[in-house]
Design a protein around this motif. Structure first.
Motif, PDB file in Angstrom:
ATOM      1  N   GLU A  26     -17.162  18.747  -1.397  1.00 16.16           N
ATOM      2  CA  GLU A  26     -18.588  18.750  -0.527  1.00 16.16           C
ATOM      3  C   GLU A  26     -18.013  18.315   0.243  1.00 16.16           C
ATOM      4  O   GLU A  26     -18.580  18.965   1.636  1.00 16.16           O
ATOM      5  CB  GLU A  26     -19.261  17.819  -1.673  1.00 16.16           C
ATOM      6  CG  GLU A  26     -20.210  18.703  -2.321  1.00 16.16           C
ATOM      7  CD  GLU A  26     -21.497  18.194  -3.119  1.00 16.16           C
ATOM      8  OE1 GLU A  26     -22.335  18.140  -3.800  1.00 16.16           O
ATOM      9  OE2 GLU A  26     -21.694  16.403  -2.973  1.00 16.16           O
ATOM     10  N   THR A  27     -17.130  16.913   0.875  1.00 15.60           N
ATOM     11  CA  THR A  27     -16.882  16.761   1.805  1.00 15.60           C
ATOM     12  C   THR A  27     -16.017  17.469   2.265  1.00 15.60           C
ATOM     13  O   THR A  27     -16.186  18.009   3.620  1.00 15.60           O
ATOM     14  CB  THR A  27     -16.256  15.031   1.474  1.00 15.60           C
ATOM     15  OG1 THR A  27     -15.068  15.796   0.475  1.00 15.60           O
ATOM     16  CG2 THR A  27     -17.545  14.238   0.984  1.00 15.60           C
ATOM     17  N   ASN A  62     -17.863  20.701   3.962  1.00 11.25           N
ATOM     18  CA  ASN A  62     -18.905  19.654   5.224  1.00 11.25           C
ATOM     19  C   ASN A  62     -18.093  19.340   6.231  1.00 11.25           C
ATOM     20  O   ASN A  62     -18.590  19.797   7.484  1.00 11.25           O
ATOM     21  CB  ASN A  62     -19.882  18.668   4.625  1.00 11.25           C
ATOM     22  CG  ASN A  62     -21.168  18.493   3.879  1.00 11.25           C
ATOM     23  OD1 ASN A  62     -21.553  19.443   3.269  1.00 11.25           O
ATOM     24  ND2 ASN A  62     -21.163  17.263   3.139  1.00 11.25           N
ATOM     25  N   ARG A  63     -16.882  19.165   6.221  1.00 11.90           N
ATOM     26  CA  ARG A  63     -16.199  19.410   7.534  1.00 11.90           C
ATOM     27  C   ARG A  63     -15.698  20.185   8.131  1.00 11.90           C
ATOM     28  O   ARG A  63     -15.830  21.057   9.480  1.00 11.90           O
ATOM     29  CB  ARG A  63     -14.527  18.169   6.638  1.00 11.90           C
ATOM     30  CG  ARG A  63     -14.881  17.283   7.743  1.00 11.90           C
ATOM     31  CD  ARG A  63     -13.668  16.137   7.062  1.00 11.90           C
ATOM     32  NE  ARG A  63     -13.454  15.306   5.931  1.00 11.90           N
ATOM     33  CZ  ARG A  63     -12.290  15.850   5.078  1.00 11.90           C
ATOM     34  NH1 ARG A  63     -11.772  16.397   5.060  1.00 11.90           N
ATOM     35  NH2 ARG A  63     -13.224  14.692   3.904  1.00 11.90           N
ATOM     36  N   SER A  97     -26.179  24.371   8.401  1.00  5.90           N
ATOM     37  CA  SER A  97     -26.181  24.386   6.800  1.00  5.90           C
ATOM     38  C   SER A  97     -27.267  24.284   6.127  1.00  5.90           C
ATOM     39  O   SER A  97     -26.879  25.033   4.804  1.00  5.90           O
ATOM     40  CB  SER A  97     -25.034  23.021   6.582  1.00  5.90           C
ATOM     41  OG  SER A  97     -25.975  21.952   7.499  1.00  5.90           O
ATOM     42  N   LYS A 127     -27.221  26.948   2.444  1.00  3.07           N
ATOM     43  CA  LYS A 127     -27.021  26.624   0.972  1.00  3.07           C
ATOM     44  C   LYS A 127     -28.436  27.283   0.425  1.00  3.07           C
ATOM     45  O   LYS A 127     -28.252  27.989  -0.877  1.00  3.07           O
ATOM     46  CB  LYS A 127     -27.991  24.941   1.478  1.00  3.07           C
ATOM     47  CG  LYS A 127     -27.015  24.431   0.557  1.00  3.07           C
ATOM     48  CD  LYS A 127     -26.783  22.539   0.006  1.00  3.07           C
ATOM     49  CE  LYS A 127     -25.978  21.890   0.807  1.00  3.07           C
ATOM     50  NZ  LYS A 127     -26.663  20.890   1.367  1.00  3.07           N
ATOM     51  N   GLU A 156     -17.414  22.903   7.199  1.00  2.39           N
ATOM     52  CA  GLU A 156     -18.768  23.534   8.536  1.00  2.39           C
ATOM     53  C   GLU A 156     -18.480  22.930   9.756  1.00  2.39           C
ATOM     54  O   GLU A 156     -19.298  23.617  10.942  1.00  2.39           O
ATOM     55  CB  GLU A 156     -20.115  23.806   7.197  1.00  2.39           C
ATOM     56  CG  GLU A 156     -20.027  24.398   6.352  1.00  2.39           C
ATOM     57  CD  GLU A 156     -20.866  23.834   5.467  1.00  2.39           C
ATOM     58  OE1 GLU A 156     -21.921  22.559   5.525  1.00  2.39           O
ATOM     59  OE2 GLU A 156     -21.532  24.534   4.054  1.00  2.39           O
TER      60      GLU A 156
END
Lengths: 559, 219
Positions: free
Chosen positions: A548-549, A552-553, B53, B57, A555
């Motif tokens: 997940e992290t 996120n990064r 984001s 999702k 993204e």
């Protein structure tokens, strides 16, 4: 010493024989004779008197007043002693008989009178209370006179006196006995009563009236001079007046000279009054006037002006009062009467002497004593024991309407979306669905459900008849319900329609053992298994987080 | 042309017998497609960076109701960072496109999809936006404190207002967006404004209670 005695007796006889009018005019021969008589009497009485500075009366070249003074000097103590004796005999009459037996000397001592016949009468008079026996007095007077007259001529002076005294005493006693026989008994004694009354009156009226009494007592007493004669007559005249007016004055005479008229009685009081008035003039009005009144009354009376009637006397008093009041009115008022007075206008510290009256509007602070504290504490304790406090209680509001349902503001994020909420609202409005239960309703529903369960169990325990389980409408999917539901006539408790297979009840694996039944190896095995599962779960979680992290990064970079 | 002219030239007096006139025309309602003369209509909604984001999702949750139910074509232009919407031939109503555009816009503002979907389903829902500085000029710490006051501890004040007034609120820095019906937006706005101006939360709660009770009674 017979000659002087005889001479004296003769003189007395002659005096007695003179006509009363002759006494009115001043007569030198008569005065000589009276002097001689008094001299004789004095000397005859001298052995009886306890203390007398003179051997015989000094008559030549002396004034009437001087002679009188001498007689007075002798007679006063004599009188008091005689009175004492008399009282003694009054209390104990038995002794009188003894006296008779003893002889004349003792009798004479016991009953001897001082001065002339007038003195005898005087003392007798003094003993008998006016209130009790005015009549008696008069009778006594007459009888004594008669006795005295009869005896005097026959016997010697002393004897005569004694006899007279005795007879007088007898007569007096007889009187007393006669009179008392009816009234007195061992309980009531009139003599004592009279004495008590005398004393009481003396206390009540005070010494100022003594002067009046003295004057009254002087009625009978005679001495030798012209003045005495005059006084005698005056007194006789004034007798009736004074008897009527001053009945109560008799007591005080015992304190003073019963025998004769005294200078102070006539003139002395005046001086006193004069002197007393001056200091009293500075006193307050009422007080001084009262005193002055009394003084004036006394003085006026003492002047000997029996010419004034009661009314005149009252007028005099009034006049005096008025004078006094007018005088005080002319003077400037005292500071207490002046209205608004500042400190400068009144003498220093004068407010301390006067009783000032203030109106205190505030309640005075309570004095805290031990009792007060104790009482308070007792009260507190009792209140605590009872539980009776004075707390402010809210007044009970009348339930006019049911308690309003206070809408609780839900502070959590609503679980349903806005669309669903509006959908519900719309459905409500078009009455497709029932109103949604509020929070309190749900609570109520839950509560009622629980209660129903409990009451069912209790009923099953307590009731004799069987009550079937209540149907709870609940929409849920049950997997192990039989495909076909046949009607059963057997009762619920007995029928096996709802019977479930053991696998349907519980589906488990293998040999199930309780924790206490496990062996050591088995326990270890179980623990190892648990650890393995936990480990795999943890690694999965970590992997997930990492992914997940990373995503996120990435993204973030893209954007 | 013809049908337009004929009503105008028609005489009122000569009503009973005129067989010459044609029958009353019947017009079927225009399709969205035809409305703009057969041309396709577009809407473009830009995506702010912080919603990128979440959009990724929740793309399917957005796509499904738009495409399936509203019959609107939707796509994401990655280069331009915009969501594009287009009508189709079988789009039933011309307003669908606008509704979808509003729905996507609401999502971009910050609303959740289930809440924004209400826009698709109900006509009378609106989104109102205003700033804190419209109400009161606040600077620095005061502003921060005002924002804190609006949200409350853990957002409880905001949720309280949302639940009481049946609205959804999004507080983004100093911008505030409210989604709901007209009256409810008004109530929510009043509460928020009073909070911005400084009244304590308790006071706002009590007012909310009263108002919502009144609202509930009306229906």
């Amino acid at each position: 010493m017979v000659n002087p005695e005889e001479a004296g007796l003769q003189v007395l006889h002659r005096l007695k024989s003179t006509d009363p009018p002759i006494w009115l005019a001043p007569n030198p021969s008569l005065s000589q004779e009276t002097r001689a008589a008094s001299l004789h009497l004095f000397s005859s009485l001298k052995p009886f008197s306890p203390k007398s500075p003179f051997d015989h009366l000094l008559v030549d070249g002396f004034d009437a007043e001087q002679i009188w003074q001498q007689i007075d000097l002798q007679s006063q103590p004599l009188l008091s002693s005689l009175r004492r004796e008399l009282r003694r005999f009054e209390k104990d009459p038995g002794e009188i008989s003894n006296l008779f037996g003893d002889g004349e000397a003792s009798e004479g001592k016991g009953k001897g009178r001082g001065g002339g016949g007038g003195d005898v009468k005087e003392s007798q008079r003094g003993n008998i209370d006016d209130l009790g026996g005015v009549g008696m007095e008069v009778d006594g007077f007459d009888e004594i006179d008669e006795d005295g007259d009869s005896d005097e001529e026959e016997d010697g002076e002393e004897e005569g006196v004694e006899d007279r005294g005795v007879e007088g005493g007898e007569s007096e006693e007889g009187e007393e006995e006669r009179n008392d026989g009816g009234i007195e008994d061992k309980f009531l004694k009139i003599k004592e009563l009279e004495e008590y009354l005398r004393e009481d009156e003396a206390r009540e009226y005070g010494l100022e009236d003594a002067t009046k009494k003295n004057k009254k007592e002087k009625k009978v007493v005679t001495s030798d001079s012209d003045e005495e004669e005059e006084e005698e007559e005056e007194e006789e005249e004034g007798d009736d007046d004074e008897l009527g007016e001053f009945d109560v004055d008799d007591e005080d005479d015992e304190g003073k000279d019963k025998l004769g008229i005294r200078y102070e009685d006539f003139f002395g009081a005046k001086k006193k009054k004069v002197t007393q008035r001056k200091p009293k003039s500075s006193d307050e009005l009422g007080y001084s006037t009262d005193d002055d009144e009394e003084e004036e009354n006394g003085a006026d009376g003492n002047k000997g002006n029996h010419n004034l009637s009661t009314h005149e006397k009252e007028l005099l008093d009034l006049k005096a009062k008025i004078e006094q009041m007018e005088k005080s009115n002319l003077e400037p008022k005292t500071w207490t009467m002046q209205g608004e007075v500042t400190a400068a206008k009144r003498p220093k510290n004068s407010a301390l002497e006067v009783d000032l009256d203030f109106e205190h509007n505030a309640r005075p602070a309570p004095v805290i004593t031990e009792e007060v504290t104790a009482s308070l504490e007792e009260l507190i304790r009792s209140r605590i024991r009872e539980g009776h406090f004075d707390d402010v209680e809210k007044p009970p509001s009348l339930p006019t309407k049911g308690p309003r349902e206070i809408k609780q503001l839900d502070e959590n994020k609503s679980k349903r979306g806005l669309a669903e909420i509006y959908e519900e609202e719309y459905a409500q409005r078009t009455s497709l669905a029932s109103a949604p239960l509020s929070f309190s309703d749900e609570l109520k529903k839950e509560a009622s459900l629980l209660f129903k369960k409990v009451s069912l169990k209790l009923d099953a325990l307590s009731h004799f008849h069987f009550a079937p389980k209540p149907i709870i409408e609940d929409m849920s999917i049950q997997a192990n319900v039989p495909a076909l539901a046949m009607e059963e006539i057997a009762p619920l408790a007995v029928s096996d329609a709802a019977m479930l297979a053991p696998e349907e009840v519980f589906a488990g694996k293998g040999d199930l053992k309780d924790e206490t039944e496990l062996t050591q190896a088995e326990r270890k095995r179980r623990r190892a298994k648990k650890k393995r599962i936990h480990k795999t779960a943890a690694t999965k979680r970590m992997a997930k987080k990492g992914r997940e992290t990373a995503a996120n990064r990435s993204e973030g970079k893209e954007e | 042309m013809e049908p337009l002219q004929s009503p105008a030239s028609m005489d009122v007096e000569a009503a009973p017998a005129e067989p010459n006139l044609p029958a009353k025309p019947l017009f079927a309602p225009l399709k969205a497609h035809e409305m703009s003369d057969g041309r396709v209509q577009f809407r473009k909604v830009s995506v702010p960076p912080h919603r990128y984001s979440p959009l990724k999702k929740l793309w399917m949750d957005i796509y499904t109701p738009v495409y399936e139910h509203m019959r609107i074509d939707i796509r994401m232009n990655l280069k331009a960072r915009k969501v594009e919407l287009k009508t189709r031939r079988d789009t039933p109503d011309v307003s669908n496109l606008q509704k979808c555009a509003d729905f996507v816009q609401a999502f971009m503002l910050g609303f959740d999809v289930p809440d924004a979907v209400a826009l698709l389903r109900l006509d009378e829902l609106y989104v109102e936006s205003f700033e804190i500085k419209d109400v009161k000029t606040l600077r620095g710490e005061h502003l921060s404190r005002a924002i804190g006051r609006l949200s409350g501890k853990g957002g409880k004040t905001k949720f309280a207002i949302e639940n009481a007034t049946k609205t959804r609120i999004v507080i983004a820095d100093s911008k505030i967006h409210i989604l709901g019906s007209f009256a409810n937006i008004k109530i929510a706005r009043d509460s928020l404004c009073s909070l911005i101006l400084g009244s304590p939360a308790g006071k706002v709660y009590s007012k909310l209670r009263a108002v919502s009770a009144r609202l509930a009674e009306r229906f």
